[in-house]
Enzyme design. Sequence first.
Site, PDB file in Angstrom:
ATOM      1  N   GLY A  84       0.827  -1.209   0.000  1.00  0.00           N
ATOM      2  CA  GLY A  84       0.000   0.000   0.000  1.00  0.00           C
ATOM      3  C   GLY A  84       0.856   1.252   0.000  1.00  0.00           C
ATOM      4  N   TYR A 147      -7.058   7.100  -0.544  1.00  0.00           N
ATOM      5  CA  TYR A 147      -6.658   6.004   0.355  1.00  0.00           C
ATOM      6  C   TYR A 147      -7.882   5.424   1.073  1.00  0.00           C
ATOM      7  CZ  TYR A 147      -3.689   3.743   3.943  1.00  0.00           C
ATOM      8  OH  TYR A 147      -3.062   2.847   4.777  1.00  0.00           O
TER       9      TYR A 147
HETATM   10  N1  CAA Z   1      -8.881  17.398  10.295  1.00  0.00           N
HETATM   11  C1  CAA Z   1      -9.306  18.680  10.114  1.00  0.00           C
HETATM   12  N2  CAA Z   1      -8.551  19.614   9.542  1.00  0.00           N
HETATM   13  C2  CAA Z   1      -7.330  19.261   9.117  1.00  0.00           C
HETATM   14  C3  CAA Z   1      -6.834  17.973   9.268  1.00  0.00           C
HETATM   15  C4  CAA Z   1      -7.668  17.018   9.898  1.00  0.00           C
HETATM   16  N3  CAA Z   1      -7.268  15.766  10.106  1.00  0.00           N
HETATM   17  N4  CAA Z   1      -5.602  17.916   8.733  1.00  0.00           N
HETATM   18  C5  CAA Z   1      -5.335  19.153   8.264  1.00  0.00           C
HETATM   19  N5  CAA Z   1      -6.372  19.948   8.513  1.00  0.00           N
HETATM   20  C6  CAA Z   1      -6.492  21.375   8.192  1.00  0.00           C
HETATM   21  C7  CAA Z   1      -5.319  22.163   8.719  1.00  0.00           C
HETATM   22  O1  CAA Z   1      -5.502  22.458  10.098  1.00  0.00           O
HETATM   23  C8  CAA Z   1      -5.356  23.380   7.839  1.00  0.00           C
HETATM   24  O2  CAA Z   1      -6.377  24.247   8.271  1.00  0.00           O
HETATM   25  P1  CAA Z   1      -6.160  25.840   8.212  1.00  0.00           P
HETATM   26  O3  CAA Z   1      -5.957  26.141   6.734  1.00  0.00           O
HETATM   27  O4  CAA Z   1      -7.433  26.360   8.792  1.00  0.00           O
HETATM   28  O5  CAA Z   1      -4.952  26.080   9.039  1.00  0.00           O
HETATM   29  C9  CAA Z   1      -5.819  22.842   6.503  1.00  0.00           C
HETATM   30  O6  CAA Z   1      -6.415  21.561   6.793  1.00  0.00           O
HETATM   31  C10 CAA Z   1      -4.690  22.615   5.542  1.00  0.00           C
HETATM   32  O7  CAA Z   1      -3.746  21.768   6.183  1.00  0.00           O
HETATM   33  P2  CAA Z   1      -2.248  21.724   5.699  1.00  0.00           P
HETATM   34  O8  CAA Z   1      -1.576  23.050   5.931  1.00  0.00           O
HETATM   35  O9  CAA Z   1      -1.576  20.510   6.300  1.00  0.00           O
HETATM   36  O10 CAA Z   1      -2.492  21.603   4.139  1.00  0.00           O
HETATM   37  P3  CAA Z   1      -1.726  20.786   3.078  1.00  0.00           P
HETATM   38  O11 CAA Z   1      -2.473  20.952   1.794  1.00  0.00           O
HETATM   39  O12 CAA Z   1      -0.285  21.147   3.115  1.00  0.00           O
HETATM   40  O13 CAA Z   1      -1.858  19.255   3.566  1.00  0.00           O
HETATM   41  C11 CAA Z   1      -2.879  17.216   4.187  1.00  0.00           C
HETATM   42  C12 CAA Z   1      -3.111  18.685   3.819  1.00  0.00           C
HETATM   43  C13 CAA Z   1      -2.248  16.492   2.997  1.00  0.00           C
HETATM   44  C14 CAA Z   1      -4.221  16.613   4.487  1.00  0.00           C
HETATM   45  C15 CAA Z   1      -1.916  17.143   5.395  1.00  0.00           C
HETATM   46  O14 CAA Z   1      -2.480  17.856   6.470  1.00  0.00           O
HETATM   47  C16 CAA Z   1      -1.689  15.705   5.829  1.00  0.00           C
HETATM   48  O15 CAA Z   1      -0.823  15.022   5.293  1.00  0.00           O
HETATM   49  N6  CAA Z   1      -2.467  15.224   6.820  1.00  0.00           N
HETATM   50  C17 CAA Z   1      -2.318  13.860   7.313  1.00  0.00           C
HETATM   51  C18 CAA Z   1      -3.267  12.950   6.622  1.00  0.00           C
HETATM   52  C19 CAA Z   1      -3.161  11.602   7.266  1.00  0.00           C
HETATM   53  O16 CAA Z   1      -3.527  11.404   8.427  1.00  0.00           O
HETATM   54  N7  CAA Z   1      -2.680  10.598   6.529  1.00  0.00           N
HETATM   55  C20 CAA Z   1      -2.506   9.301   7.068  1.00  0.00           C
HETATM   56  C21 CAA Z   1      -1.219   8.718   6.560  1.00  0.00           C
HETATM   57  S1  CAA Z   1      -0.778   7.223   7.384  1.00  0.00           S
HETATM   58  C22 CAA Z   1      -1.825   6.088   6.770  1.00  0.00           C
HETATM   59  O17 CAA Z   1      -2.601   6.322   5.895  1.00  0.00           O
HETATM   60  C23 CAA Z   1      -1.723   4.720   7.368  1.00  0.00           C
HETATM   61  C24 CAA Z   1      -3.007   4.261   7.890  1.00  0.00           C
HETATM   62  O18 CAA Z   1      -3.620   3.388   7.299  1.00  0.00           O
HETATM   63  C25 CAA Z   1      -3.511   4.827   9.178  1.00  0.00           C
END
Ligand code: CAA
Length: 240
Positions: A84, A147
Site C-alpha cells: 500500500g 486512500y
Molecule cells: N482534520 C481537520 N482539519 C485538518 C486535518 C484534519 N485531520 N488535517 C489538516 N487539517 C487542516 C489544517 O488544520 C489546515 O487548516 P487551516 O488552513 O485552517 O490552518 C488545513 O487543513 C490545511 O492543512 P495543511 O496546511 O496541512 O495543508 P496541506 O495541503 O499542506 O496538507 C494534508 C493537507 C495532505 C491533508 C496534510 O495535512 C496531511 O498530510 N495530513 C495527514 C493525513 C493523514 O492522516 N494521513 C494518514 C497517513 S498514514 C496512513 O494512511 C496509514 C493508515 O492506514 C492509518
Amino acid sequence: MSKVAIVTGGTRGIGREISQSLARAGYRVAANFAHNAEAAEAFNRETGIAVYQWDVCHFEACAENVARITQDLGPVEVLVNNAGITRDATMHKMSLDDWQAVIDTNLTSCFNMARCVIESMRARGFGRIVNIGSINGQAGQYGQVNYAAAKSGIHGFTKALAQEGAAKGITVNAVAPGYVDTDMVRSVPPAVLEKIIARIPAGRLGRAADIARTVLFLVADDADFITGATLSVNGGQHMY
Ligand code: CAA
C-alpha cells in the site's frame, strides 16, 4: 510440509514484520517488493527470507511471479495483501494520478493477487487470504479520499470473496490497522500526527508486531471458522 505464504509489500514496514512472523512460525515466505531493491536485499540478507520484485498493480506481473513462487517454493496457501501507498492531498489539490496510483496499488492489487492464487486454493480445498485495510477505510480521513476509498473497498472485497471461499476451505479476512509506527505514518506532518496520537486511547502508535500477530492468528489452520471478518488493531482509536 510447511505452507507457502506470499506477503505483498513484504520487505518494509508492517509487511516486513508479517513476513518475519510467518517465517518464524514455519511458513515458507515469499516477500514481494516493487521498488526499493536496496531495502529488499538488506531484508533478505538479515532474515534469509526470499524476496521477489514485481509491481502488484500489474496483473501479468502478478501471474508470472505467482507461477515462479509456486515453482520455487510450492503451491501458495497463504496470501497477505499488504502492499500500500499514500498520496495524501485534499480533494481540491488531488491529481488523477494521485487517485489512480492509490487505487491501483492498494485495491486493484488485491484483485490481481487473489485472482492468481484462487484457482489453486479452490483445487486444494485450502486457502488463507488476509487483506490489510485501515482505520482510515473504516472512518475516513481528511486528505485521503483516495486512500480511504481504496481501503474501504478492501473491506467489501473481503466480505464478498469470503462468501465465495467459505465452502472451499478458503477464509478471507481483513485487518484494519490504526496508526502504526512505520515510514508511512512518520511522513504525516508532525503537528498533525501529534493530534492523531492524542486521540488514541492507548496513548501510543501501534507497532508492526501488533498487526503481524493478528495476521498469524487469522492464517492458522484452526482459524477455519473465521471468515469475512475485519479485526481492528488501533489502540481503541475507532470502534464500531
Ligand atoms: N482534520 C481537520 N482539519 C485538518 C486535518 C484534519 N485531520 N488535517 C489538516 N487539517 C487542516 C489544517 O488544520 C489546515 O487548516 P487551516 O488552513 O485552517 O490552518 C488545513 O487543513 C490545511 O492543512 P495543511 O496546511 O496541512 O495543508 P496541506 O495541503 O499542506 O496538507 C494534508 C493537507 C495532505 C491533508 C496534510 O495535512 C496531511 O498530510 N495530513 C495527514 C493525513 C493523514 O492522516 N494521513 C494518514 C497517513 S498514514 C496512513 O494512511 C496509514 C493508515 O492506514 C492509518
